[in-house]
Design a protein around this motif. Structure first.
Motif, short mmCIF file in Angstrom:
data_model
loop_
_atom_site.label_atom_id
_atom_site.label_comp_id
_atom_site.label_asym_id
_atom_site.label_seq_id
_atom_site.Cartn_x
_atom_site.Cartn_y
_atom_site.Cartn_z
N GLY A 48 0.93 -1.15 0.19
CA GLY A 48 0.01 -0.11 0.18
C GLY A 48 0.94 1.30 0.11
O GLY A 48 1.99 1.30 -0.54
N PRO A 49 0.41 2.40 0.50
CA PRO A 49 1.16 3.54 0.34
C PRO A 49 2.38 3.49 1.55
O PRO A 49 3.07 4.74 1.38
N GLY A 50 2.41 2.80 2.32
CA GLY A 50 3.28 2.73 3.63
C GLY A 50 2.75 3.38 4.75
O GLY A 50 1.96 4.27 4.58
N LEU A 51 3.43 3.00 6.02
CA LEU A 51 3.00 3.33 7.08
C LEU A 51 4.08 4.26 7.73
O LEU A 51 5.29 3.95 7.80
N LEU A 107 10.90 -7.68 -4.60
CA LEU A 107 9.57 -7.69 -3.75
C LEU A 107 9.13 -6.48 -3.56
O LEU A 107 7.86 -6.02 -3.70
N ARG A 108 10.13 -5.46 -3.43
CA ARG A 108 9.80 -4.05 -3.12
C ARG A 108 9.09 -3.33 -4.51
O ARG A 108 8.15 -2.72 -4.52
N ARG A 109 9.59 -3.85 -5.54
CA ARG A 109 9.18 -3.14 -6.67
C ARG A 109 7.64 -3.78 -7.03
O ARG A 109 7.05 -3.32 -7.53
N ILE A 110 7.57 -5.25 -6.73
CA ILE A 110 6.29 -5.73 -6.88
C ILE A 110 5.29 -4.92 -6.05
O ILE A 110 4.09 -4.88 -6.19
N GLY A 111 5.67 -4.75 -4.61
CA GLY A 111 4.86 -4.12 -3.79
C GLY A 111 4.52 -2.58 -4.35
O GLY A 111 3.19 -2.19 -4.14
N ARG A 112 5.32 -2.02 -4.91
CA ARG A 112 4.81 -0.62 -5.32
C ARG A 112 3.81 -0.83 -6.27
O ARG A 112 2.94 -0.12 -6.84
N LEU A 113 4.30 -1.88 -7.48
CA LEU A 113 3.27 -2.19 -8.81
C LEU A 113 1.70 -2.55 -8.24
O LEU A 113 0.96 -1.96 -8.52
N VAL A 114 1.78 -3.49 -7.03
CA VAL A 114 0.46 -3.84 -6.52
C VAL A 114 -0.40 -2.46 -5.84
O VAL A 114 -1.64 -2.04 -6.19
N HIS A 115 0.72 -1.63 -5.34
CA HIS A 115 -0.11 -0.38 -4.86
C HIS A 115 -0.84 0.45 -5.82
O HIS A 115 -1.65 0.99 -5.78
N HIS A 116 -0.01 0.86 -6.97
CA HIS A 116 -0.16 1.76 -7.91
C HIS A 116 -1.51 1.08 -8.73
O HIS A 116 -2.54 1.74 -9.13
N ALA A 117 -1.45 -0.01 -8.89
CA ALA A 117 -2.48 -0.76 -9.60
C ALA A 117 -3.90 -0.88 -8.91
O ALA A 117 -5.01 -0.70 -9.44
#
Length: 315
Positions: free
Chosen positions: A121-124, A237-247
């Motif tokens: 997600g956006p991060g905490l 994994l962090r790149r995938i996390g950013r992709l999931v967040h933006h999608a």
């Protein structure tokens, strides 16, 4: 006091992205000695993986999203664990309602919520993590369990989580079984897919899921299970996390949430009557037929077999 739409837990726990972490939650829970023993002796999870996963989302999610009825839902969830007890292979007694064991399961749901927001997600911020911690304490209180195992603060929880990972969690067969998804059945959402196509995709999907799950484990857990994790793996994994967040930002709000969570949002927005019947799991997610009369299973009322008055009184 139940949580509401102003909470971060409401924002992230019922989000469908949490399903990505289901193997992580299952493995982390099963590594607890008492919880793993209960699964080994009492559960048929591995015969109905998808059904159990999607069925469980309704009552567990209800403890967060059922508003005035959340405490009642929490009592029902606690009641499903009454008979799960015994002695494990090493002679250690266990009970699913032991406060330390039950809290460990609860703590994994809290951490799942945090990971969805922080990694996919956006991060905490640290303040938001402290807020999520405080909310998970309110969530825990709904079960009516002892407060003894609950850390006093977010800082103390991090110490607790690290100690559990280093000193308490075990490599056991139920954990290995959660991570062995080479022969997993086709997900209900892919019912349109020919079985031959699913069988061809299943191997690569299983390898990716295990890699993805391993990346979210605490380092001591990865080591105990014999997995390596490199700097390159972490970057991927962090790149995938950013992709999931933006999608995910492109998905309409109402489609981001599990039905029980969506019902909560609709009730709070005035789009659903406060006294409307609870949203229950569809019959396709019901337990195996021979298990439907067991008090340890959630079965929606229309699909639960009639029970004698004595059994009804015990629930």
């Amino acid at each position: 006091m139940p949580l509401g739409p102003d909470s971060l837990t409401w924002k992230y726990f019922g989000d469908w992205r949490g399903v990505l972490l289901a193997p992580w939650a299952g493995a982390m829970q099963n590594m607890h000695p008492g919880l793993g023993a209960g699964v080994a002796e009492h559960s048929r999870f591995f015969e109905e993986r998808w059904q159990r996963l999607f069925r469980s989302l309704y009552p567990i999610g209800g403890v967060v999203y059922d508003g005035p009825r959340a405490a009642e839902t929490a009592r029902q969830v606690r009641g499903y664990h009454n008979t799960i007890k015994g002695v494990d292979a090493q002679g250690r007694p266990y009970h699913a309602l032991d406060p330390d064991t039950f809290y460990w399961a609860h703590s994994t749901f809290f951490m799942l919520t945090l990971l969805v927001a922080d990694r996919f997600g956006p991060g905490l911020s640290e303040d938001e993590k402290r807020q999520l911690f405080d909310e998970h304490v309110r969530w825990w209180r709904l079960y009516g369990m002892s407060m003894k195992p609950v850390p006093e603060s977010w800082a103390e929880f991090q110490t607790y989580w690290d100690r559990m990972a280093r000193e308490v969690l075990e490599d056991n067969q139920p954990t290995r079984d959660v991570l062995d998804i080479r022969l997993i059945a086709r997900p209900p959402a892919f019912s349109w897919m020919p079985h031959a196509v699913w069988r061809a995709l299943r191997g690569p999907q299983a390898r990716f899921t295990v890699w993805f799950t391993v990346g979210l484990f605490p380092a001591p857990v990865r080591e105990r299970l014999g997995h390596r994790w490199t700097v390159r793996d972490e970057r991927r994994l962090r790149r995938i996390g950013r992709l999931v967040h933006h999608a995910w930002r492109l998905v309409p709000f109402r489609y981001r949430y599990h039905p029980r969570a969506r019902a909560g949002w609709e009730r709070e927005a005035g789009l659903r009557p406060a006294d409307a019947p609870q949203v229950e799991s569809p019959v396709r997610n019901s337990p195996l037929p021979e298990e439907r009369n067991s008090p340890k299973h959630y079965v929606p009322p229309p699909h639960r077999p009639p029970q004698p008055p004595s059994a009804q009184g015990r629930r």
